[in-house]
Design an enzyme around this catalytic site. Structure first.
Site, PDB file in Angstrom:
ATOM      1  CB  CYS A 189      -0.959   0.003   1.184  1.00 38.58           C
ATOM      2  SG  CYS A 189      -2.087  -1.395   1.153  1.00 38.58           S
ATOM      3  CG  HIS A 239      -3.147   3.619   1.769  1.00 37.34           C
ATOM      4  ND1 HIS A 239      -3.667   3.137   0.588  1.00 37.34           N
ATOM      5  CD2 HIS A 239      -3.215   2.593   2.655  1.00 37.34           C
ATOM      6  CE1 HIS A 239      -4.013   1.873   0.757  1.00 37.34           C
ATOM      7  NE2 HIS A 239      -3.768   1.527   2.008  1.00 37.34           N
ATOM      8  CG  ASN A 279      -6.758  -0.635   1.231  1.00 38.71           C
ATOM      9  OD1 ASN A 279      -6.031  -0.296   0.299  1.00 38.71           O
ATOM     10  ND2 ASN A 279      -6.293  -1.027   2.393  1.00 38.71           N
TER      11      ASN A 279
HETATM   12  O1  UT7 Z   1      -3.897  -0.918   3.463  1.00 41.05           O
HETATM   13  C1  UT7 Z   1      -2.943  -1.459   4.325  1.00 41.05           C
HETATM   14  C2  UT7 Z   1      -3.134  -0.955   5.662  1.00 41.05           C
HETATM   15  N1  UT7 Z   1      -4.304  -1.565   6.256  1.00 41.05           N
HETATM   16  C3  UT7 Z   1      -4.958  -0.904   7.177  1.00 41.05           C
HETATM   17  O2  UT7 Z   1      -4.642   0.221   7.448  1.00 41.05           O
HETATM   18  C4  UT7 Z   1      -6.069  -1.620   7.915  1.00 41.05           C
HETATM   19  C5  UT7 Z   1      -5.929  -1.342   9.384  1.00 41.05           C
HETATM   20  N2  UT7 Z   1      -6.959  -1.950  10.189  1.00 41.05           N
HETATM   21  C6  UT7 Z   1      -8.250  -1.548  10.155  1.00 41.05           C
HETATM   22  O3  UT7 Z   1      -8.619  -0.695   9.369  1.00 41.05           O
HETATM   23  C7  UT7 Z   1      -9.216  -2.131  11.160  1.00 41.05           C
HETATM   24  O4  UT7 Z   1      -8.496  -2.846  12.136  1.00 41.05           O
HETATM   25  C8  UT7 Z   1     -10.292  -3.057  10.530  1.00 41.05           C
HETATM   26  C9  UT7 Z   1     -11.244  -2.238   9.700  1.00 41.05           C
HETATM   27  C10 UT7 Z   1      -9.616  -4.115   9.660  1.00 41.05           C
HETATM   28  C11 UT7 Z   1     -11.092  -3.767  11.622  1.00 41.05           C
HETATM   29  O5  UT7 Z   1     -11.682  -2.807  12.485  1.00 41.05           O
HETATM   30  P1  UT7 Z   1     -11.599  -2.981  14.059  1.00 41.05           P
HETATM   31  O6  UT7 Z   1     -12.349  -1.866  14.659  1.00 41.05           O
HETATM   32  O7  UT7 Z   1     -10.125  -3.102  14.411  1.00 41.05           O
HETATM   33  O8  UT7 Z   1     -12.379  -4.318  14.300  1.00 41.05           O
HETATM   34  P2  UT7 Z   1     -11.865  -5.650  15.016  1.00 41.05           P
HETATM   35  O9  UT7 Z   1     -10.883  -6.375  14.162  1.00 41.05           O
HETATM   36  O10 UT7 Z   1     -11.458  -5.302  16.415  1.00 41.05           O
HETATM   37  O11 UT7 Z   1     -13.201  -6.483  15.074  1.00 41.05           O
HETATM   38  C12 UT7 Z   1     -14.297  -6.066  15.906  1.00 41.05           C
HETATM   39  C13 UT7 Z   1     -15.408  -7.080  15.781  1.00 41.05           C
HETATM   40  C14 UT7 Z   1     -14.949  -8.517  15.969  1.00 41.05           C
HETATM   41  O12 UT7 Z   1     -15.963  -9.204  16.670  1.00 41.05           O
HETATM   42  P3  UT7 Z   1     -15.846  -9.476  18.247  1.00 41.05           P
HETATM   43  O13 UT7 Z   1     -14.606 -10.285  18.405  1.00 41.05           O
HETATM   44  O14 UT7 Z   1     -15.765  -8.130  18.870  1.00 41.05           O
HETATM   45  O15 UT7 Z   1     -17.090 -10.217  18.560  1.00 41.05           O
HETATM   46  C15 UT7 Z   1     -14.862  -9.057  14.570  1.00 41.05           C
HETATM   47  O16 UT7 Z   1     -15.073 -10.435  14.515  1.00 41.05           O
HETATM   48  O17 UT7 Z   1     -15.964  -7.018  14.463  1.00 41.05           O
HETATM   49  C16 UT7 Z   1     -15.999  -8.332  13.892  1.00 41.05           C
HETATM   50  N3  UT7 Z   1     -15.851  -8.220  12.455  1.00 41.05           N
HETATM   51  C17 UT7 Z   1     -16.898  -8.026  11.628  1.00 41.05           C
HETATM   52  N4  UT7 Z   1     -18.222  -7.922  11.860  1.00 41.05           N
HETATM   53  C18 UT7 Z   1     -19.016  -7.722  10.791  1.00 41.05           C
HETATM   54  C19 UT7 Z   1     -14.707  -8.251  11.730  1.00 41.05           C
HETATM   55  N5  UT7 Z   1     -14.996  -8.090  10.419  1.00 41.05           N
HETATM   56  C20 UT7 Z   1     -16.343  -7.947  10.337  1.00 41.05           C
HETATM   57  C21 UT7 Z   1     -17.216  -7.737   9.258  1.00 41.05           C
HETATM   58  N6  UT7 Z   1     -18.541  -7.630   9.539  1.00 41.05           N
HETATM   59  N7  UT7 Z   1     -16.815  -7.631   7.987  1.00 41.05           N
END
Ligand code: UT7
Length: 325
Positions: free
Chosen positions: A119, A252, A282
């Site tokens: 990225c 980005h 993204n």
């Molecule tokens: O381009 C390269 C660089 N990449 C990035 O910059 C990405 C960086 N990371 C992020 O943008 C975020 O961490 C994400 C968008 C990937 C995830 O957001 P988050 O607020 O960190 O969510 P999380 O991983 O802590 O997940 C929260 C909850 C989890 O459930 P529990 O364990 O709290 O019950 C996940 O299982 O959300 C759940 N979850 C979803 N729920 C519905 C994860 N993906 C999904 C989904 N739909 N698609």
């Protein structure tokens, strides 16, 4: 010898299939995967992404973006002395996408190679092209970011498949007597390779390891908010500019929360952040040149504006660049 390089044209391309969160969620539901528009929008800011069909490649999209950037610069393909493509989803193991796009443009002679910094790839490629132009090795360089991340997404993994999209963006960087590209700062930490990777490789006629993208989103998020502010300040200091001098931040486009957090930490008003993550998702190395081209063509970004590019991605790699447009 020219003292500077300047962006003389921009272009971009998106594949035709625009998919809303609701459409994607309905499709994933048929596989037993539970997600929703509300979750995707609140966690990422993404509303749509474009998906290429299986027959459309990053070379196809990169070629279109390159042709549009050449038109905008008023140049012909034979004027280009260097082609660099930033991509993690190339058409082939080799030759490079840059060579393949050169062939599509029907010209020969210019240096052509790919940059692999995921990225952060566009910022890396721009910094490399700037060195070539400023040293006199190329009069005009095509710098392209082109990706088909949908081809490496695991549509059984809701933590990644809702985040990414396909597209390409390009700029022509031309020798100039007046400043354009002011400074860049690039970094990597290969110790963190496993938090964002596609580990598969071809060996003995088979794919060894997974060919799908995997990401520890929270780990990448923590790194992103930490490194992006620092690298933006580093590039601004090198350019002898301050955050107040920035007319447009073109980050980005991974997550609206990361983008606005970084802007706030820098003291840049969120109104000065170019946002396309809602429309494109993204698109990895394509996201900055795609956002740049859409802001140029909509009249948001104008000649003379000071731009700040910043990105972080797999590697980890990260970088920033300051440009007088
Ligand atoms: O381009 C390269 C660089 N990449 C990035 O910059 C990405 C960086 N990371 C992020 O943008 C975020 O961490 C994400 C968008 C990937 C995830 O957001 P988050 O607020 O960190 O969510 P999380 O991983 O802590 O997940 C929260 C909850 C989890 O459930 P529990 O364990 O709290 O019950 C996940 O299982 O959300 C759940 N979850 C979803 N729920 C519905 C994860 N993906 C999904 C989904 N739909 N698609």
């Amino acid at each position: 010898m020219p003292s500077y390089s300047r962006i003389s044209g921009t272009g971009s391309a998106l594949p035709g299939h625009k998919v809303s969160n609701d459409e994607l969620a309905a499709d994933l539901a048929t596989r037993g995967i539970d997600t929703s528009d509300a979750w995707i929008v609140s966690r990422t800011g993404i509303r749509f992404r474009h998906f290429a069909d299986p027959g459309t490649t990053s070379v196809d999209l990169g070629e279109q973006a390159a042709r549009r950037a050449l038109d905008a610069a008023g140049l012909q393909a034979q004027d280009i002395g260097l082609i660099i493509v930033a991509t993690s989803t190339p058409d082939m193991i080799f030759p490079s996408n840059a060579a393949l796009i050169q062939g599509r443009l029907g010209v020969a002679g210019a240096a052509a190679f790919d940059v692999q910094a995921v990225c952060a790839g566009f910022v890396y490629a721009l910094a490399v092209a700037d060195q070539f132009v400023r040293s006199g090795m190329a009069q005009h360089a095509l710098v392209i970011g082109a990706e088909v991340f949908s081809h490496i997404l695991d549509f059984n993994d809701r933590t990644t498949c809702v985040l990414f999209g396909d597209g390409a963006g390009a700029v022509v960087l031309s020798a100039s007597d007046t400043p354009g590209m002011l400074a860049a700062a690039l970094h990597a930490d290969g110790r963190q390779a496993d938090i964002l990777c596609t580990p598969g490789r071809v060996s003995g006629g088979e794919i060894a390891g997974s060919p799908f993208l995997k990401m520890d989103g929270q780990a990448v998020f923590k790194q992103a908010v930490h490194v992006l502010e620092d690298v933006a300040r580093e590039a601004l200091a090198k350019a002898q500019r301050t955050p107040e001098d920035v007319d447009w931040m073109v980050p980005h486009q991974a997550n609206i929360r990361i983008m606005t957090h970084t802007a706030k930490k820098l003291g840049i008003p969120v109104e000065k952040v170019v946002v396309t993550v809602d429309q494109h998702g993204n698109t990895s190395a394509a996201s900055i040149p795609l956002a740049l081209d859409s802001a140029v063509r909509s009249g948001q970004i104008r000649r003379g504006d000071t731009l700040l590019f910043e990105a972080v991605g797999g590697g980890l790699t990260w970088g920033a660049a300051v440009v007088d447009y």
